[in-house]
Design a protein around this motif. Structure first.
Motif, PDB file in Angstrom:
ATOM      1  N   GLY A  76      -0.784  -0.491  11.755  1.00 26.83           N
ATOM      2  CA  GLY A  76      -0.923   0.482  12.826  1.00 26.83           C
ATOM      3  C   GLY A  76       0.359   0.763  13.565  1.00 26.83           C
ATOM      4  O   GLY A  76       1.324   1.298  12.992  1.00 26.83           O
ATOM      5  N   PRO A  77       0.442   0.426  14.857  1.00 22.11           N
ATOM      6  CA  PRO A  77       1.604   0.796  15.665  1.00 22.11           C
ATOM      7  C   PRO A  77       2.912   0.209  15.166  1.00 22.11           C
ATOM      8  O   PRO A  77       3.958   0.846  15.257  1.00 22.11           O
ATOM      9  CB  PRO A  77       1.251   0.278  17.065  1.00 22.11           C
ATOM     10  N   GLY A  78       2.872  -0.999  14.640  1.00 25.38           N
ATOM     11  CA  GLY A  78       4.109  -1.598  14.124  1.00 25.38           C
ATOM     12  C   GLY A  78       4.678  -0.818  12.968  1.00 25.38           C
ATOM     13  O   GLY A  78       5.877  -0.542  12.902  1.00 25.38           O
ATOM     14  N   GLN A 102      -1.968  -3.996   6.888  1.00 26.58           N
ATOM     15  CA  GLN A 102      -3.047  -3.010   6.924  1.00 26.58           C
ATOM     16  C   GLN A 102      -4.342  -3.750   7.270  1.00 26.58           C
ATOM     17  O   GLN A 102      -4.423  -4.979   7.144  1.00 26.58           O
ATOM     18  CB  GLN A 102      -3.163  -2.289   5.573  1.00 26.58           C
ATOM     19  N   ALA A 103      -5.344  -3.014   7.727  1.00 27.02           N
ATOM     20  CA  ALA A 103      -6.650  -3.606   7.988  1.00 27.02           C
ATOM     21  C   ALA A 103      -7.180  -4.274   6.717  1.00 27.02           C
ATOM     22  O   ALA A 103      -6.772  -3.952   5.597  1.00 27.02           O
ATOM     23  CB  ALA A 103      -7.621  -2.527   8.453  1.00 27.02           C
ATOM     24  N   ALA A 104      -8.071  -5.243   6.897  1.00 25.19           N
ATOM     25  CA  ALA A 104      -8.675  -5.907   5.739  1.00 25.19           C
ATOM     26  C   ALA A 104      -9.335  -4.886   4.826  1.00 25.19           C
ATOM     27  O   ALA A 104      -9.830  -3.842   5.270  1.00 25.19           O
ATOM     28  CB  ALA A 104      -9.697  -6.946   6.204  1.00 25.19           C
ATOM     29  N   GLY A 109     -11.296   2.417   5.768  1.00 27.30           N
ATOM     30  CA  GLY A 109     -12.194   3.556   5.690  1.00 27.30           C
ATOM     31  C   GLY A 109     -13.273   3.527   6.743  1.00 27.30           C
ATOM     32  O   GLY A 109     -14.097   4.447   6.828  1.00 27.30           O
ATOM     33  N   GLY A 110     -13.274   2.481   7.588  1.00 30.42           N
ATOM     34  CA  GLY A 110     -14.300   2.343   8.611  1.00 30.42           C
ATOM     35  C   GLY A 110     -13.796   2.588  10.014  1.00 30.42           C
ATOM     36  O   GLY A 110     -14.418   2.141  10.977  1.00 30.42           O
ATOM     37  N   ASP A 111     -12.648   3.289  10.147  1.00 34.05           N
ATOM     38  CA  ASP A 111     -12.087   3.588  11.465  1.00 34.05           C
ATOM     39  C   ASP A 111     -11.903   2.307  12.266  1.00 34.05           C
ATOM     40  O   ASP A 111     -12.248   2.211  13.449  1.00 34.05           O
ATOM     41  CB  ASP A 111     -12.996   4.575  12.212  1.00 34.05           C
ATOM     42  N   TYR A 112     -11.348   1.284  11.608  1.00 31.27           N
ATOM     43  CA  TYR A 112     -11.181  -0.032  12.214  1.00 31.27           C
ATOM     44  C   TYR A 112      -9.970  -0.047  13.149  1.00 31.27           C
ATOM     45  O   TYR A 112      -9.095   0.826  13.060  1.00 31.27           O
ATOM     46  CB  TYR A 112     -11.018  -1.081  11.104  1.00 31.27           C
ATOM     47  N   GLN A 113      -9.938  -1.032  14.041  1.00 34.05           N
ATOM     48  CA  GLN A 113      -8.806  -1.131  14.971  1.00 34.05           C
ATOM     49  C   GLN A 113      -7.485  -1.246  14.203  1.00 34.05           C
ATOM     50  O   GLN A 113      -7.370  -2.008  13.259  1.00 34.05           O
ATOM     51  CB  GLN A 113      -8.969  -2.348  15.883  1.00 34.05           C
ATOM     52  N   GLN A 114      -6.503  -0.458  14.613  1.00 32.67           N
ATOM     53  CA  GLN A 114      -5.168  -0.396  14.024  1.00 32.67           C
ATOM     54  C   GLN A 114      -5.172   0.102  12.575  1.00 32.67           C
ATOM     55  O   GLN A 114      -4.168   0.014  11.885  1.00 32.67           O
ATOM     56  CB  GLN A 114      -4.446  -1.751  14.106  1.00 32.67           C
TER      57      GLN A 114
END
Length: 600
Positions: A76-78, A102-104, A109-114
């Motif tokens: 995400g931001p990093g 990246q997210a797990a 695809g689930g609009d997860y945090q970051q």
């Protein structure tokens, strides 16, 4: 065998020769951080103050060492924060590998945090290679391809690592099955030189020329001796693009210096009057500073065929390494007996240095920025490395500093972004801890990123064999280059709401970090301040109070630019009177070449 995929990544990077990674931590790369701790005896993690600084440091590491550099950021931001520094590397054709979290996989695809669509985000900056790892069996070939492509194409590549994958058991050797990839490290060795017929065609053009001009860029940095010999054979002068400033020494009498808006009068005169142009390893973008189309026959040498005949319609285009190509071209070149063109160039260069000296001695309020650089030039330590930021400081860096053989220097060339001078200097110091480094910045760039980089300087300098890292801050309270561009290009007066900077106690701040901080407020104090900083037992910051009204006069002012300048001054520019006085001094020194001028 590696324990986790993260361990495997670092082990593979180490086998590729990577010894440090620039980055900033975050839970999206926790697996990699744990592996870095375990591998700390092999690969050093350089914690930057911001991911953008990490990417700048990676770009500079590649520039100064020729190695593939690696930077790392969390999801995400990093990852987003890396982009500006990575675009700097892309624009200047530097091999950098970015590794981002990246997210797990189950969350993607689930609009997860970051969760950010990193493949799309990095598709442009890392267009040669960007991929997301989905299974441990991919790890080996993802690292191998990212490193090889970055090195071979001199480009940015990117590996995206989902959080959960980082902690999975490594697969050291993929199974020997259909749809698996079995990559290897073997270093790519290639000798790129043009064919004999093309070399002969180039030699015919160059031998026929009576007034040959050479333009050297970053691609010619490894061809110093060959450039000098070619120039001697052809009786030519050598101009330099900004990234090629260290390609040939500035103390040679036929080196005309920089070219372009930040360039010199001799470079402008040489390009305006030559009948033959040899461009070596340069993508210099400003065609208005090259010969007029049809004026000169052209030969260009570049490792990337896509860059040939892009800035000027060349008669002969040679794909090859600059050094190898010039070596094979030299036996075909005839020594010109008529040295009139060369003597003309040398006379213009001699006069130009007189102009610069005269301009540097003009009085200003409180300090003429040109004098800061003129005083530094003879004091530059042997084999020093100089980094520079974008802005008006780049003008004085380009014109007033005489690089000698063995020195290195760089700035953001293609992207021309603000902020890289301090992270560039840090990367140079980490790669060459025994060499003195000088970072040149304006107050705008220092407020943007540089003051953060000073924290890392203070944290690390005791590890360096030579502690000298001197940061120059040209403090004029103005975003000066944009102010001048508003006047000269737009015909607008200075817009104080956008251009005036808040004051900041740079020297005091440096002292608070345990560094040497020197504030310079009079011209007479400049030389002693440089002497003190360059012999200090710790990094130093020079805050020099500079006059924003001294114009970075281009080597050629068009009628349109002159009209815009006049319009800006009569439209209520708050510094109009001072600008007129300073411009008159610059014009007069350019007219008389500094002859007979009393220094003040």
């Amino acid at each position: 065998m590696s324990t986790t995929t993260s361990d495997q990544i670092l082990e593979r990077l180490h086998e590729w020769g990577v010894r440090r990674i620039f980055g900033y931590p975050g839970d999206g790369i926790n697996g990699l951080l744990g592996a870095l701790d375990r591998a700390s005896d092999k690969i050093e993690f350089i914690q930057a103050r911001h991911e953008e600084l990490a990417a700048f440091m990676a770009c500079a590491h590649a520039k100064f060492t020729g190695e593939v550099a690696v930077c790392m950021a969390t999801s995400g931001p990093g990852a987003i924060h890396l982009l500006n520094g990575l675009y700097d590397a892309k624009a200047d054709h530097q091999p950098v590998v970015a590794i981002v979290g990246q997210a797990a996989r189950a969350a993607m695809g689930g609009d997860y945090q970051q969760e950010v669509d990193l493949n799309t985000l990095f598709k442009d900056v890392a267009h040669e290679y960007v991929h997301t790892a989905m299974v441990p069996e991919q790890i080996r070939h993802l690292v191998d391809r990212a490193m090889r492509i970055a090195r071979d194409q001199r480009s940015v590549t990117c590996i995206i690592l989902p959080h959960d994958l980082q902690e999975m058991d490594a697969v050291d050797k993929p199974p020997r099955l259909h749809s698996t990839v079995h990559s290897g490290i073997g270093l790519t060795g290639k000798r790129v030189a043009p064919d004999t017929a093309s070399l002969r065609a180039a030699a015919e053009v160059l031998n026929a020329g009576k007034k040959v001009a050479i333009l050297a860029g970053a691609g010619a940095l490894n061809a110093t001796d060959e450039l000098i010999e070619v120039a001697d054979r052809l009786g030519a002068g050598i101009a330099k693009a900004l990234l090629g400033k260290a390609a040939v020494p500035d103390d040679l009498p036929f080196v005309t210096g920089s070219i372009g808006l930040l360039g010199t009068q001799p470079s402008w005169e040489m390009m305006s009057n030559c009948d033959t142009l040899l461009m070596v390893g340069s993508s210099f973008p400003y065609s208005e500073y090259l010969p007029k189309e049809g004026q000169a026959r052209g030969v260009q040498i570049d490792l990337d065929g896509r860059k040939l005949s892009l800035r000027y319609p060349m008669e002969v285009n040679l794909v090859g390494d600059s050094k190898l190509t010039l070596q094979e071209l030299l036996p075909l070149l005839e020594r010109k007996t008529d040295r009139g063109w060369r003597e003309q160039i040398e006379g213009q260069v001699r006069d130009w240095w007189g102009v610069l000296e005269a301009r540097s001695q003009n009085t200003a309020d409180p300090i003429n920025p040109q004098r800061i650089f003129w005083e530094l030039s003879p004091r530059l330590p042997e084999h020093c490395i100089i980094t520079c930021d974008s802005g008006s400081t780049a003008t004085w860096y380009a014109r007033d500093l005489k690089f000698r053989r063995g020195m290195m220097g760089s700035l953001s060339g293609g992207l021309a972004t603000m902020g890289p001078s301090v992270p560039y200097a840090l990367a140079a110091k980490l790669a060459y801890p025994d060499r003195p480094v000088i970072a040149i910045s304006g107050d705008g760039a220092m407020q943007m990123l540089g003051i953060n980089g000073l924290i890392t300087v203070a944290h690390r300098y005791k590890q360096w064999a030579d502690p000298r890292l001197v940061v120059l801050v040209v403090d004029n309270g103005d975003l000066n280059m944009v102010t001048w561009e508003q006047r000269i290009m737009g015909g607008d007066p200075k817009f104080e709401g956008s251009q005036v900077l808040p004051s900041f106690p740079f020297a005091e701040y440096a002292r608070s970090l345990g560094l040497l901080g020197i504030k310079v407020e009079t011209p007479e104090a400049i030389g002693p301040a440089w002497d003190e900083a360059l012999r200090a037992d710790r990094p130093a910051l020079l805050q020099v109070m500079s006059d924003p009204k001294v114009p970075p006069v281009p080597p050629h002012v068009s009628a349109k630019q002159a009209r815009s300048y006049a319009k800006a001054l009569v439209s209520g520019d708050p510094e109009a009177v001072g600008i007129v006085i300073a411009s008159a001094k610059e014009w007069w020194d350019g007219l008389v070449g500094g002859k007979g001028k009393k220094k003040s």
